[in-house]
Design a protein around this motif. Structure first.
Motif, PDB file in Angstrom:
ATOM      1  N   ILE A 148       0.836  -1.207   0.000  1.00  0.00           N
ATOM      2  CA  ILE A 148       0.000   0.000   0.000  1.00  0.00           C
ATOM      3  C   ILE A 148       0.862   1.244   0.000  1.00  0.00           C
ATOM      4  CG2 ILE A 148      -1.707   1.315   1.322  1.00  0.00           C
ATOM      5  CD1 ILE A 148      -2.772  -1.437   2.294  1.00  0.00           C
ATOM      6  N   LEU A 149       1.925   1.241   0.807  1.00  0.00           N
ATOM      7  CA  LEU A 149       2.806   2.398   0.889  1.00  0.00           C
ATOM      8  C   LEU A 149       3.497   2.664  -0.446  1.00  0.00           C
ATOM      9  CD1 LEU A 149       4.269   4.563   2.588  1.00  0.00           C
ATOM     10  CD2 LEU A 149       5.995   2.832   3.130  1.00  0.00           C
ATOM     11  N   GLU A 150       3.900   1.631  -1.122  1.00  0.00           N
ATOM     12  CA  GLU A 150       4.658   1.793  -2.357  1.00  0.00           C
ATOM     13  C   GLU A 150       3.777   1.969  -3.592  1.00  0.00           C
ATOM     14  OE1 GLU A 150       7.177  -1.630  -2.349  1.00  0.00           O
ATOM     15  OE2 GLU A 150       8.484  -0.806  -0.794  1.00  0.00           O
ATOM     16  N   LYS A 151       2.480   1.880  -3.445  1.00  0.00           N
ATOM     17  CA  LYS A 151       1.570   2.034  -4.584  1.00  0.00           C
ATOM     18  C   LYS A 151       1.611   3.474  -5.098  1.00  0.00           C
ATOM     19  CE  LYS A 151      -1.797   1.057  -7.397  1.00  0.00           C
ATOM     20  NZ  LYS A 151      -1.563   0.291  -8.583  1.00  0.00           N
ATOM     21  N   GLU A 152       1.777   3.620  -6.400  1.00  0.00           N
ATOM     22  CA  GLU A 152       1.785   4.955  -7.005  1.00  0.00           C
ATOM     23  C   GLU A 152       0.640   5.045  -7.990  1.00  0.00           C
ATOM     24  OE1 GLU A 152       5.293   6.745  -8.295  1.00  0.00           O
ATOM     25  OE2 GLU A 152       6.540   5.860  -6.724  1.00  0.00           O
ATOM     26  N   PHE A 153       0.040   6.214  -8.031  1.00  0.00           N
ATOM     27  CA  PHE A 153      -1.080   6.463  -8.920  1.00  0.00           C
ATOM     28  C   PHE A 153      -0.670   7.470  -9.982  1.00  0.00           C
ATOM     29  CE2 PHE A 153      -2.773   5.221  -4.819  1.00  0.00           C
ATOM     30  CZ  PHE A 153      -3.732   4.286  -5.162  1.00  0.00           C
ATOM     31  N   LYS A 154      -1.285   7.363 -11.137  1.00  0.00           N
ATOM     32  CA  LYS A 154      -1.031   8.335 -12.197  1.00  0.00           C
ATOM     33  C   LYS A 154      -1.672   9.659 -11.814  1.00  0.00           C
ATOM     34  CE  LYS A 154      -0.985   4.859 -15.823  1.00  0.00           C
ATOM     35  NZ  LYS A 154      -1.608   4.391 -17.059  1.00  0.00           N
ATOM     36  N   LYS A 155      -1.025  10.732 -12.171  1.00  0.00           N
ATOM     37  CA  LYS A 155      -1.545  12.057 -11.868  1.00  0.00           C
ATOM     38  C   LYS A 155      -2.176  12.639 -13.130  1.00  0.00           C
ATOM     39  CE  LYS A 155       1.893  12.862  -8.342  1.00  0.00           C
ATOM     40  NZ  LYS A 155       3.027  13.626  -7.901  1.00  0.00           N
ATOM     41  N   SER A 156      -3.262  13.331 -12.935  1.00  0.00           N
ATOM     42  CA  SER A 156      -3.905  14.019 -14.043  1.00  0.00           C
ATOM     43  C   SER A 156      -4.398  15.371 -13.561  1.00  0.00           C
ATOM     44  CB  SER A 156      -5.058  13.192 -14.602  1.00  0.00           C
ATOM     45  OG  SER A 156      -6.098  13.109 -13.652  1.00  0.00           O
ATOM     46  N   MET A 157      -4.760  16.218 -14.470  1.00  0.00           N
ATOM     47  CA  MET A 157      -5.188  17.576 -14.095  1.00  0.00           C
ATOM     48  C   MET A 157      -6.436  17.554 -13.228  1.00  0.00           C
ATOM     49  SD  MET A 157      -4.718  19.937 -17.356  1.00  0.00           S
ATOM     50  CE  MET A 157      -3.600  21.258 -17.030  1.00  0.00           C
ATOM     51  N   LYS A 158      -7.369  16.699 -13.541  1.00  0.00           N
ATOM     52  CA  LYS A 158      -8.626  16.676 -12.791  1.00  0.00           C
ATOM     53  C   LYS A 158      -8.669  15.483 -11.841  1.00  0.00           C
ATOM     54  CE  LYS A 158     -11.199  19.001 -16.402  1.00  0.00           C
ATOM     55  NZ  LYS A 158     -12.359  18.986 -17.265  1.00  0.00           N
ATOM     56  N   GLY A 159      -7.528  15.046 -11.370  1.00  0.00           N
ATOM     57  CA  GLY A 159      -7.448  13.878 -10.499  1.00  0.00           C
ATOM     58  C   GLY A 159      -7.735  14.209  -9.047  1.00  0.00           C
ATOM     59  N   TYR A 160      -7.483  13.242  -8.213  1.00  0.00           N
ATOM     60  CA  TYR A 160      -7.711  13.385  -6.784  1.00  0.00           C
ATOM     61  C   TYR A 160      -6.573  14.175  -6.146  1.00  0.00           C
ATOM     62  CZ  TYR A 160     -11.134   9.701  -7.442  1.00  0.00           C
ATOM     63  OH  TYR A 160     -12.207   8.967  -7.859  1.00  0.00           O
ATOM     64  N   SER A 161      -6.840  14.698  -4.967  1.00  0.00           N
ATOM     65  CA  SER A 161      -5.813  15.402  -4.207  1.00  0.00           C
ATOM     66  C   SER A 161      -4.807  14.371  -3.696  1.00  0.00           C
ATOM     67  CB  SER A 161      -6.455  16.139  -3.028  1.00  0.00           C
ATOM     68  OG  SER A 161      -5.471  16.550  -2.117  1.00  0.00           O
ATOM     69  N   VAL A 162      -3.551  14.582  -4.033  1.00  0.00           N
ATOM     70  CA  VAL A 162      -2.501  13.646  -3.642  1.00  0.00           C
ATOM     71  C   VAL A 162      -2.408  13.545  -2.123  1.00  0.00           C
ATOM     72  CG1 VAL A 162      -0.026  13.186  -3.755  1.00  0.00           C
ATOM     73  CG2 VAL A 162      -1.224  14.058  -5.765  1.00  0.00           C
ATOM     74  N   ASP A 163      -2.550  14.653  -1.429  1.00  0.00           N
ATOM     75  CA  ASP A 163      -2.453  14.632   0.037  1.00  0.00           C
ATOM     76  C   ASP A 163      -3.591  13.821   0.656  1.00  0.00           C
ATOM     77  OD1 ASP A 163      -0.155  16.165   0.047  1.00  0.00           O
ATOM     78  OD2 ASP A 163      -1.222  18.078   0.252  1.00  0.00           O
TER      79      ASP A 163
END
Length: 99
Positions: A10-25
């Protein structure tokens, strides 16, 4: 049933970032909570497994200690009953029984 996730995955899981994506924090905070829960679940599961093993061993030990009880021979039991009945008759009726 297999557990596919643990706190490290879970800690090492990375998600793709997009302009209308979720808040990373917010995602990171939520994943932190999930990691804590997984750690707690793993701890509880290990405790329950240990208790389960302990109870199984205790059950096996108790079963081994119990020696099979051999049934008494029917002749001896009937003899004992007749002897007690005879003694009871002697006590209740006394000398009148033999007259």
């Amino acid at each position: 049933m297999e557990i596919k996730l643990n706190s490290k995955i879970i800690l090492e899981k990375e998600f793709k970032k997009s302009m209308k994506g979720y808040s990373v924090d917010q995602v990171d905070q939520f994943l932190d909570q999930i990691m804590e829960d997984y750690d707690n679940f793993e701890k509880i599961v290990e405790e329950l497994r240990a208790e389960n093993n302990r109870l199984r061993e205790e059950l096996e030990n108790n079963a081994a200690r119990r020696a099979p009880v051999a049934p008494q021979a029917t002749g001896n039991t009937n003899f004992d009953i007749l002897k007690r009945l005879s003694n009871l008759e002697k006590h209740v009726f006394g000398a009148k029984l033999f007259e």
